[in-house]
Design a protein around this motif. Structure first.
Motif, PDB file in Angstrom:
ATOM      1  N   ILE A   1      -9.295 123.504  52.069  1.00 56.08           N
ATOM      2  CA  ILE A   1      -8.220 122.599  51.671  1.00 56.08           C
ATOM      3  C   ILE A   1      -8.253 122.420  50.155  1.00 56.08           C
ATOM      4  O   ILE A   1      -9.308 122.497  49.522  1.00 56.08           O
ATOM      5  N   GLY A   2      -7.080 122.194  49.571  1.00 57.15           N
ATOM      6  CA  GLY A   2      -7.007 122.021  48.131  1.00 57.15           C
ATOM      7  C   GLY A   2      -5.591 122.183  47.630  1.00 57.15           C
ATOM      8  O   GLY A   2      -4.628 121.857  48.326  1.00 57.15           O
TER       9      GLY A   2
ATOM     10  N   MET B   1     -11.249 117.267  40.881  1.00 59.53           N
ATOM     11  CA  MET B   1     -12.517 117.940  41.137  1.00 59.53           C
ATOM     12  C   MET B   1     -13.492 117.007  41.863  1.00 59.53           C
ATOM     13  O   MET B   1     -14.156 117.410  42.830  1.00 59.53           O
ATOM     14  N   GLN B   2     -13.585 115.759  41.427  1.00 65.85           N
ATOM     15  CA  GLN B   2     -14.501 114.819  42.061  1.00 65.85           C
ATOM     16  C   GLN B   2     -14.080 114.555  43.500  1.00 65.85           C
ATOM     17  O   GLN B   2     -14.932 114.406  44.392  1.00 65.85           O
ATOM     18  N   LYS B   3     -12.780 114.538  43.730  1.00 69.08           N
ATOM     19  CA  LYS B   3     -12.277 114.330  45.091  1.00 69.08           C
ATOM     20  C   LYS B   3     -12.714 115.478  45.994  1.00 69.08           C
ATOM     21  O   LYS B   3     -13.125 115.270  47.134  1.00 69.08           O
ATOM     22  N   LEU B   4     -12.654 116.696  45.473  1.00 66.25           N
ATOM     23  CA  LEU B   4     -13.108 117.857  46.237  1.00 66.25           C
ATOM     24  C   LEU B   4     -14.613 117.791  46.479  1.00 66.25           C
ATOM     25  O   LEU B   4     -15.094 118.076  47.587  1.00 66.25           O
ATOM     26  N   ILE B   5     -15.361 117.419  45.446  1.00 73.33           N
ATOM     27  CA  ILE B   5     -16.817 117.330  45.581  1.00 73.33           C
ATOM     28  C   ILE B   5     -17.199 116.314  46.651  1.00 73.33           C
ATOM     29  O   ILE B   5     -18.101 116.546  47.463  1.00 73.33           O
ATOM     30  N   ASP B   6     -16.508 115.185  46.675  1.00 73.56           N
ATOM     31  CA  ASP B   6     -16.810 114.145  47.662  1.00 73.56           C
ATOM     32  C   ASP B   6     -16.547 114.634  49.087  1.00 73.56           C
ATOM     33  O   ASP B   6     -17.195 114.189  50.038  1.00 73.56           O
ATOM     34  N   MET B   7     -15.571 115.546  49.248  1.00 77.47           N
ATOM     35  CA  MET B   7     -15.225 116.046  50.582  1.00 77.47           C
ATOM     36  C   MET B   7     -16.110 117.217  50.998  1.00 77.47           C
ATOM     37  O   MET B   7     -16.336 117.442  52.186  1.00 77.47           O
ATOM     38  N   SER B   8     -16.606 117.964  50.026  1.00 76.79           N
ATOM     39  CA  SER B   8     -17.495 119.074  50.335  1.00 76.79           C
ATOM     40  C   SER B   8     -18.851 118.537  50.770  1.00 76.79           C
ATOM     41  O   SER B   8     -19.198 117.407  50.507  1.00 76.79           O
TER      42      SER B   8
ATOM     43  N   GLU C   1     -20.598 126.064  50.749  1.00 75.67           N
ATOM     44  CA  GLU C   1     -20.376 124.641  50.520  1.00 75.67           C
ATOM     45  C   GLU C   1     -20.369 124.412  49.004  1.00 75.67           C
ATOM     46  O   GLU C   1     -21.395 124.130  48.398  1.00 75.67           O
ATOM     47  N   SER C   2     -19.201 124.565  48.398  1.00 80.67           N
ATOM     48  CA  SER C   2     -19.085 124.474  46.950  1.00 80.67           C
ATOM     49  C   SER C   2     -17.627 124.333  46.575  1.00 80.67           C
ATOM     50  O   SER C   2     -16.748 124.346  47.433  1.00 80.67           O
ATOM     51  N   LEU C   3     -17.377 124.174  45.288  1.00 78.11           N
ATOM     52  CA  LEU C   3     -16.009 124.243  44.808  1.00 78.11           C
ATOM     53  C   LEU C   3     -15.562 125.696  44.857  1.00 78.11           C
ATOM     54  O   LEU C   3     -16.259 126.588  44.379  1.00 78.11           O
ATOM     55  N   LEU C   4     -14.387 125.942  45.443  1.00 79.74           N
ATOM     56  CA  LEU C   4     -13.931 127.306  45.678  1.00 79.74           C
ATOM     57  C   LEU C   4     -12.636 127.600  44.934  1.00 79.74           C
ATOM     58  O   LEU C   4     -11.714 126.787  44.936  1.00 79.74           O
TER      59      LEU C   4
ATOM     60  N   LEU D   1      -7.890 125.321  34.216  1.00 83.28           N
ATOM     61  CA  LEU D   1      -7.472 124.608  35.430  1.00 83.28           C
ATOM     62  C   LEU D   1      -8.593 123.710  35.950  1.00 83.28           C
ATOM     63  O   LEU D   1      -8.354 122.556  36.330  1.00 83.28           O
ATOM     64  N   TRP D   2      -9.818 124.224  35.954  1.00 80.42           N
ATOM     65  CA  TRP D   2     -10.934 123.417  36.434  1.00 80.42           C
ATOM     66  C   TRP D   2     -11.240 122.261  35.481  1.00 80.42           C
ATOM     67  O   TRP D   2     -11.600 121.160  35.917  1.00 80.42           O
ATOM     68  N   ASN D   3     -11.101 122.481  34.183  1.00 78.99           N
ATOM     69  CA  ASN D   3     -11.302 121.390  33.220  1.00 78.99           C
ATOM     70  C   ASN D   3     -10.284 120.278  33.439  1.00 78.99           C
ATOM     71  O   ASN D   3     -10.618 119.081  33.376  1.00 78.99           O
ATOM     72  N   SER D   4      -9.039 120.676  33.698  1.00 82.39           N
ATOM     73  CA  SER D   4      -7.989 119.678  33.971  1.00 82.39           C
ATOM     74  C   SER D   4      -8.288 118.933  35.265  1.00 82.39           C
ATOM     75  O   SER D   4      -8.085 117.715  35.349  1.00 82.39           O
ATOM     76  N   ALA D   5      -8.771 119.662  36.274  1.00 78.70           N
ATOM     77  CA  ALA D   5      -9.101 119.031  37.556  1.00 78.70           C
ATOM     78  C   ALA D   5     -10.245 118.033  37.405  1.00 78.70           C
ATOM     79  O   ALA D   5     -10.293 117.013  38.101  1.00 78.70           O
ATOM     80  N   LYS D   6     -11.149 118.315  36.488  1.00 76.99           N
ATOM     81  CA  LYS D   6     -12.247 117.382  36.236  1.00 76.99           C
ATOM     82  C   LYS D   6     -11.744 116.112  35.573  1.00 76.99           C
ATOM     83  O   LYS D   6     -12.143 114.994  35.934  1.00 76.99           O
ATOM     84  N   LYS D   7     -10.820 116.269  34.627  1.00 78.25           N
ATOM     85  CA  LYS D   7     -10.294 115.127  33.893  1.00 78.25           C
ATOM     86  C   LYS D   7      -9.438 114.215  34.761  1.00 78.25           C
ATOM     87  O   LYS D   7      -9.482 112.985  34.624  1.00 78.25           O
ATOM     88  N   ASP D   8      -8.619 114.812  35.643  1.00 80.10           N
ATOM     89  CA  ASP D   8      -7.714 113.982  36.439  1.00 80.10           C
ATOM     90  C   ASP D   8      -8.310 113.505  37.762  1.00 80.10           C
ATOM     91  O   ASP D   8      -7.648 112.849  38.568  1.00 80.10           O
ATOM     92  N   GLY D   9      -9.587 113.818  38.015  1.00 78.05           N
ATOM     93  CA  GLY D   9     -10.270 113.320  39.199  1.00 78.05           C
ATOM     94  C   GLY D   9     -10.160 114.197  40.426  1.00 78.05           C
ATOM     95  O   GLY D   9     -10.817 113.930  41.449  1.00 78.05           O
TER      96      GLY D   9
END
Length: 281
Positions: free
Chosen positions: A142-143, A170-177, A186-189, A160-168
């Protein structure tokens, strides 16, 4: 017939049909592989998309014809696949730096894009580490997906990943993984493209995590069937060497599925890996 010969035969086919409508499926058939993987291999090795290469070669041949003959611009446009003289002229100027009419002038400086040929540079001093992983269940990822320009992918994807980190995001994905660990994925994909052929100047890059629960309303779901994967540490280096060094000698063919970039947590070694779908030859 080896991999290198097949790829160069496909380039010969392209060169012999530049003044016709080129069928990407036929090009891939000459190389004895799928559209998806021929396009991906071409882009990875040459640094430009297949469609961009064809466009540059056509415009280069058109420039030669303009300088050698009095052919009309509209006839040249039709010959090389453009709907109008205007669209041809815009492409010509953008790529070669001047208008088609100006190319007729003696002494004018033009750009020429030569045809490509593939060669393998044998280097015995730098090994490629890899392992084979079998995922015997359906991957539910999911993503969100973003369009990426093929020629700028190596620069765009980290952004893209830097932007995802800034807008939260990435953290949302990490919390779900890692909620329900099931495999080594089991990682960011980052899922590169999909089962459709990558023949255009851009592809969909899917940023997500493996997740079995109900996805949030603002996320998409991507399903990948059970598969065998060749796994390489160091994503950037793996992309550079995958098609030119590993594939030709590995005893594997690429499966018709997307590659996956895996970005692990801070204590994981290696920090990131490239997962490539394969099948035995």
């Amino acid at each position: 017939m080896d991999w290198l010969e097949r790829m160069n035969n496909a380039l010969d086919y392209i060169e012999n049909h530049l003044d016709e409508e080129l069928d990407y499926k036929k090009i891939a058939q000459v190389a004895f592989c799928s559209e998806y993987h021929f396009s991906r291999m071409f882009s990875a090795i040459s640094g430009i998309s297949l469609s961009e290469y064809i466009r540059r070669r056509r415009l280069t041949l058109a420039a030669f014809e303009i300088q050698k003959s009095d052919i009309r611009i509209i006839d040249l446009a039709m010959k090389y696949g453009y709907d109008s003289a205007d669209s041809f002229s815009r492409a010509f100027q953008k790529t070669l730096g001047l208008k088609p009419s100006d190319a007729r002038n003696k002494g004018v400086q033009l750009k020429a894009f030569p045809r490509i040929s593939f060669q393998i540079s044998i280097k015995g001093d730098t090994e490629m580490e890899y392992r084979i992983e079998n995922i015997d269940f359906e991957l539910r990822i999911i993503g969100k997906s973003k369009l990426v320009k093929t020629g700028r992918a190596f620069k765009t994807i980290p952004t893209l990943w830097n932007s995802a980190k800034k807008d939260g995001f990435m953290q949302k994905l990490i919390d779900m993984s890692w909620e329900n660990p099931k495999c080594t994925l089991e990682s960011l994909l980052g899922v590169c493209g999909n089962e459709a052929a990558i023949t255009e100047d851009e592809f969909a890059y899917f940023m997500g995590v493996r997740y079995d629960g109900e996805p949030p309303s603002d996320m998409e779901t991507l399903i990948i069937p059970p598969s065998t994967w060749a796994v390489f540490p160091n994503i950037v280096e793996a992309w550079k060497r995958l098609y030119s060094e590993w594939v030709p000698t590995s005893g594997y063919e690429l499966a018709n599925l997307p590659c996956i970039e895996c970005y692990y947590g801070p204590k994981h070694k290696p920090r990131h890996e490239l997962w490539v779908p394969v099948i035995p030859k």
